[in-house]
Design a protein around this motif. Structure first.
Motif, short mmCIF file in Angstrom:
data_model
loop_
_atom_site.label_atom_id
_atom_site.label_comp_id
_atom_site.label_asym_id
_atom_site.label_seq_id
_atom_site.Cartn_x
_atom_site.Cartn_y
_atom_site.Cartn_z
N GLU A 56 0.85 -1.34 0.15
CA GLU A 56 0.03 -0.10 0.12
C GLU A 56 1.01 1.25 0.14
O GLU A 56 0.59 2.36 -0.70
CB GLU A 56 -0.94 -0.09 1.23
N ASP A 59 1.97 1.53 -3.50
CA ASP A 59 0.68 2.35 -4.33
C ASP A 59 0.55 3.74 -4.12
O ASP A 59 0.03 4.34 -5.20
CB ASP A 59 -0.49 1.54 -3.92
N ASN A 60 0.95 4.11 -2.87
CA ASN A 60 0.67 5.90 -2.86
C ASN A 60 1.87 6.63 -2.82
O ASN A 60 1.90 7.80 -2.50
CB ASN A 60 0.17 5.80 -1.26
N LYS A 93 -2.44 -7.13 -6.26
CA LYS A 93 -3.72 -6.22 -6.86
C LYS A 93 -4.63 -5.65 -5.80
O LYS A 93 -4.83 -4.59 -5.91
CB LYS A 93 -4.29 -6.84 -8.02
N LYS A 94 -5.06 -6.35 -4.83
CA LYS A 94 -5.99 -6.21 -3.68
C LYS A 94 -5.23 -5.21 -3.07
O LYS A 94 -5.89 -4.24 -2.76
CB LYS A 94 -6.39 -7.40 -2.93
N HIS A 95 -3.91 -5.22 -2.87
CA HIS A 95 -3.19 -4.10 -1.99
C HIS A 95 -2.95 -2.93 -2.62
O HIS A 95 -2.41 -1.92 -2.02
CB HIS A 95 -2.04 -4.69 -1.15
N MET A 96 -2.65 -2.81 -4.13
CA MET A 96 -2.02 -1.81 -4.96
C MET A 96 -3.22 -1.59 -6.00
O MET A 96 -2.51 -1.83 -7.29
CB MET A 96 -0.93 -2.18 -5.26
N PRO A 97 -4.46 -1.32 -5.83
CA PRO A 97 -5.32 -1.07 -7.04
C PRO A 97 -5.01 0.26 -7.81
O PRO A 97 -5.65 0.43 -8.76
CB PRO A 97 -6.59 -0.86 -6.03
N LYS A 98 -4.34 1.20 -7.35
CA LYS A 98 -4.19 2.57 -8.02
C LYS A 98 -2.98 2.42 -9.06
O LYS A 98 -3.29 3.23 -10.16
CB LYS A 98 -4.09 3.59 -6.93
N THR A 99 -1.73 1.88 -8.81
CA THR A 99 -0.79 2.04 -9.46
C THR A 99 -0.88 0.86 -10.54
O THR A 99 -0.96 -0.12 -10.53
CB THR A 99 0.66 1.92 -8.74
N ASP A 134 -1.65 -4.93 -16.25
CA ASP A 134 -1.88 -3.85 -16.85
C ASP A 134 -0.79 -3.51 -18.25
O ASP A 134 -1.26 -3.34 -19.32
CB ASP A 134 -1.80 -2.51 -16.03
#
Length: 634
Positions: A56, A59-60, A93-99, A134
């Motif tokens: 996470e 991801d941020n 993917k569940k823990h990093m949905p944005k990147t 992606d």
């Protein structure tokens, strides 16, 4: 070519806050720590459980993309970690949905070491997309872009990002010469633009790119295309930081880096100094250094689990010799480990000497997976088994496939004498092909579904077994509880690490004494001032983590050397081509042995009848182990 003067970045007001104004042309940064970082530094042994605490946070952090999968991860996870590679992708993917997630795809090789049939490629790419991928960074080891076609169609049909790759290699320490020169790379980039890629990656897998060379290359590319350019270079030679900066000055769009604990040596440049150095310029990344240092601090907590896998034999962080032998880090570790297992590490200088010659014989091909292993393993075989230089006494299956054309078109023609020897009695024929390899490969998935119908539960399991039949079958038995996961494949805990470090501390301080006969014996390697000492201790906890002994089929009695087929090198038995009672002739292939991810067909030395088979498929053997006994005809 006339190159421009190498200028400087444009300067802007120097501001440090996370909310500083956006730069005019911010550099985009990819993080590759969770794939290439641990692949480069500790043999791809990073576990999902140690990625989740920072997922996470990454991801941020403001990355352009995060490389989470592909390369060697798929192989290593199911082979050595008893982890499902598909599940890692879904979990992250569940823990990093944005990147956006990025993966390394070896074109028609997928994530294996040979070209697979089109139906396997199509199924794999579709399932990667369905599970959360992606961006597909797609390369071919020979820079033969025909091997992209099948994967690219699936990616494009699903609206995903297709990044085409130019594998960067040299024949001399700097860009130039008759083959790998500026014209070669410009033409390859133009081929990718014509192919219709969404972006282009200059992939330097060994840290060969020099700063001024990459500057000139990027400037030339920017003269004819607006397609985004991504630089991927390793730190091995020590030039990565310099090359990245010159590429940024030249206008590169995206660069790959690692977070500090996963950076440098044979890995990548660290992101932290890059962020700080670009502050106050028109290429400022806009990333918050405080978020990155927080990730780094968290990563440091789990790094001790992997220190034992560090295979760097030198204290130095850089190795400029890579410009001479051009051996990627993963290939070098494979060579070192194989020679160690053969008790022939003293042959490494001879391997380095012969490697360029073998590479030239095999068409002057780039050294990237799988061709790096193909050239490396064949060179080791030549050093160990040839009675004269250039004999090629033990040719791997992959070299034979390369000579036939199953990997695609080589940069230069293959040495005709080597090619003729490799293709003697080759099953597909002795005349090489020129067609796209995938076009002549028969579909594979239906046969895989039938063979593994009682074990594979879904398409993901089936694709895994299509890529890795032997180790895939073993993993599915672990996954579904049909066999217990052996201790050596289970995760190491921090408690175990702390206990081992305490044992080392006591050994160094002289507090450790042997009482003899108590518990199991464990050997520890202790390094003091650069010198390694082996310390044998009695440790009651050693038994739980002791390596599993190789399984020999019970009751096999010793036999005379005549008729016994010995393992010429350490490896894993892929399959026996015969069974007990079969008649064989000298020269018949009877065993396929995998060593350093390459297949070696081993032949019977005598005419006779198979009397005994001492191992099963999937078992490991050491050099000199008797794998099979053939009773010679009288």
């Amino acid at each position: 070519m006339n190159f421009d003067k190498h200028g400087a970045l444009e300067m802007a007001p120097l501001e440090f806050g996370a909310d500083r104004p956006k730069a005019a042309n911010p550099i985009k940064i990819n993080d590759v720590s969770l794939r290439d970082g641990h692949q480069s530094l500790f043999a791809t042994r990073g576990r999902t459980e140690d990625m989740l605490p920072v997922a996470e946070m990454i991801d941020n952090a403001g990355y352009n993309a995060v490389e989470t999968w592909g390369g060697a991860t798929f192989d290593t996870m199911h082979r050595f970690l008893a982890e499902d590679p598909w599940e890692r992708l879904r979990t992250l993917k569940k823990h990093m949905p944005k990147t956006p997630f990025s993966m390394l795809l070896r074109g028609q090789n997928v994530v294996g070491y040979r070209n697979y049939a089109d139906d396997v490629v199509q199924a794999f790419v579709q399932r990667a997309i369905d599970n959360g991928m992606d961006i597909f960074r797609c390369f071919d080891a020979l820079n033969d872009y025909r091997n992209f076609e099948t994967a690219a169609k699936v990616i494009k049909d699903n609206g995903k990002h297709f990044q085409g790759v130019v594998c960067y290699t040299l024949n001399q320490p700097r860009l130039g010469g008759d083959v790998y020169n500026m014209d070669y790379y410009i033409n390859k980039v133009k081929d990718l633009v014509e192919f219709g890629v969404d972006s282009i990656c200059i992939k330097d897998m060994a840290g060969l790119i020099a700063p001024y060379d990459i500057y000139n290359l990027i400037r030339e590319i920017k003269n004819f295309t607006d397609t985004p350019i991504n630089l991927h270079t390793h730190f091995t030679s020590g030039m990565a930081d310099l090359a990245i900066f010159k590429a940024i000055e030249a206008g590169v769009d995206i660069v790959d880096t690692c977070i500090g604990p996963y950076a440098y040596r044979t890995s990548h440049a660290a992101v932290e100094p890059l962020i700080m150095s670009l502050l106050g310029t028109n290429r400022d990344s806009g990333m918050d250094i405080n978020k990155i240092t927080a990730i780094s601090d968290e990563m440091e907590k789990y790094i001790p689990k992997y220190k034992h896998l560090d295979n760097n034999p030198k204290y130095a962080t850089t190795d400029i010799n890579v410009l001479l032998h051009q051996t990627p880090g993963g290939m070098l570790s494979n060579l070192v480990n194989q020679l160690k297992a053969m008790d022939a590490l003293d042959k490494l200088p001879e391997v380095f000497r012969l490697l360029p010659k073998v590479r030239k014989d095999l068409g002057n091909i780039p050294l990237v997976t799988p061709t790096s292993q193909i050239v490396g393993v064949q060179t080791v075989n030549n050093v160990l088994f040839d009675s004269y230089e250039g004999e090629y006494a033990q040719i791997t299956k992959e070299v034979k496939d390369l000579c036939y054309g199953l990997y695609g078109k080589t940069t230069d023609p293959i040495n005709p004498e080597v090619q003729k020897k490799a293709l003697k009695d080759y099953p597909r024929g002795e005349e090489p092909i020129t067609a796209r390899p995938g076009s002549i490969l028969e579909p594979e998935l239906d046969a895989v579904k039938e063979e593994f119908s009682g074990l594979a539960q879904d398409i993901d399991d089936e694709v895994l077994c299509a890529l890795y039949p032997v180790t895939g079958k073993r993993f599915l038995k672990w996954k579904y509880g049909k066999e217990e996961v052996p201790a050596e494949f289970q995760a190491k805990t921090m408690e175990q690490v702390e206990k081992e470090e305490e044992l080392v501390r006591k050994a160094l301080s002289g507090e450790l004494t042997s009482k003899g006969g108590v518990g199991a014996t464990r050997e520890l390697e202790v390094k003091v001032d650069g010198e390694v000492f082996t310390v044998e201790i009695n440790d009651p906890n050693a038994a739980a983590g002791a390596p599993r002994a190789r399984r020999a089929k019970g009751g096999a009695k010793e036999v005379e050397a005549t008729g016994s087929l010995l393992a010429p090198i350490p490896g894993m038995i892929v399959e026996f081509k015969v069974k007990v009672g079969d008649e064989v002739k000298a020269g018949d292939t009877v065993v396929v042995l995998e060593a350093m991810k390459m297949m070696n067909n081993l032949d019977a030395a005598v005419d006779g009848v198979v009397k005994e088979i001492k191992y099963d498929s999937g078992d490991s053997v050491a050099k000199g182990d008797v794998m099979m006994v053939i009773e010679p005809n009288e």
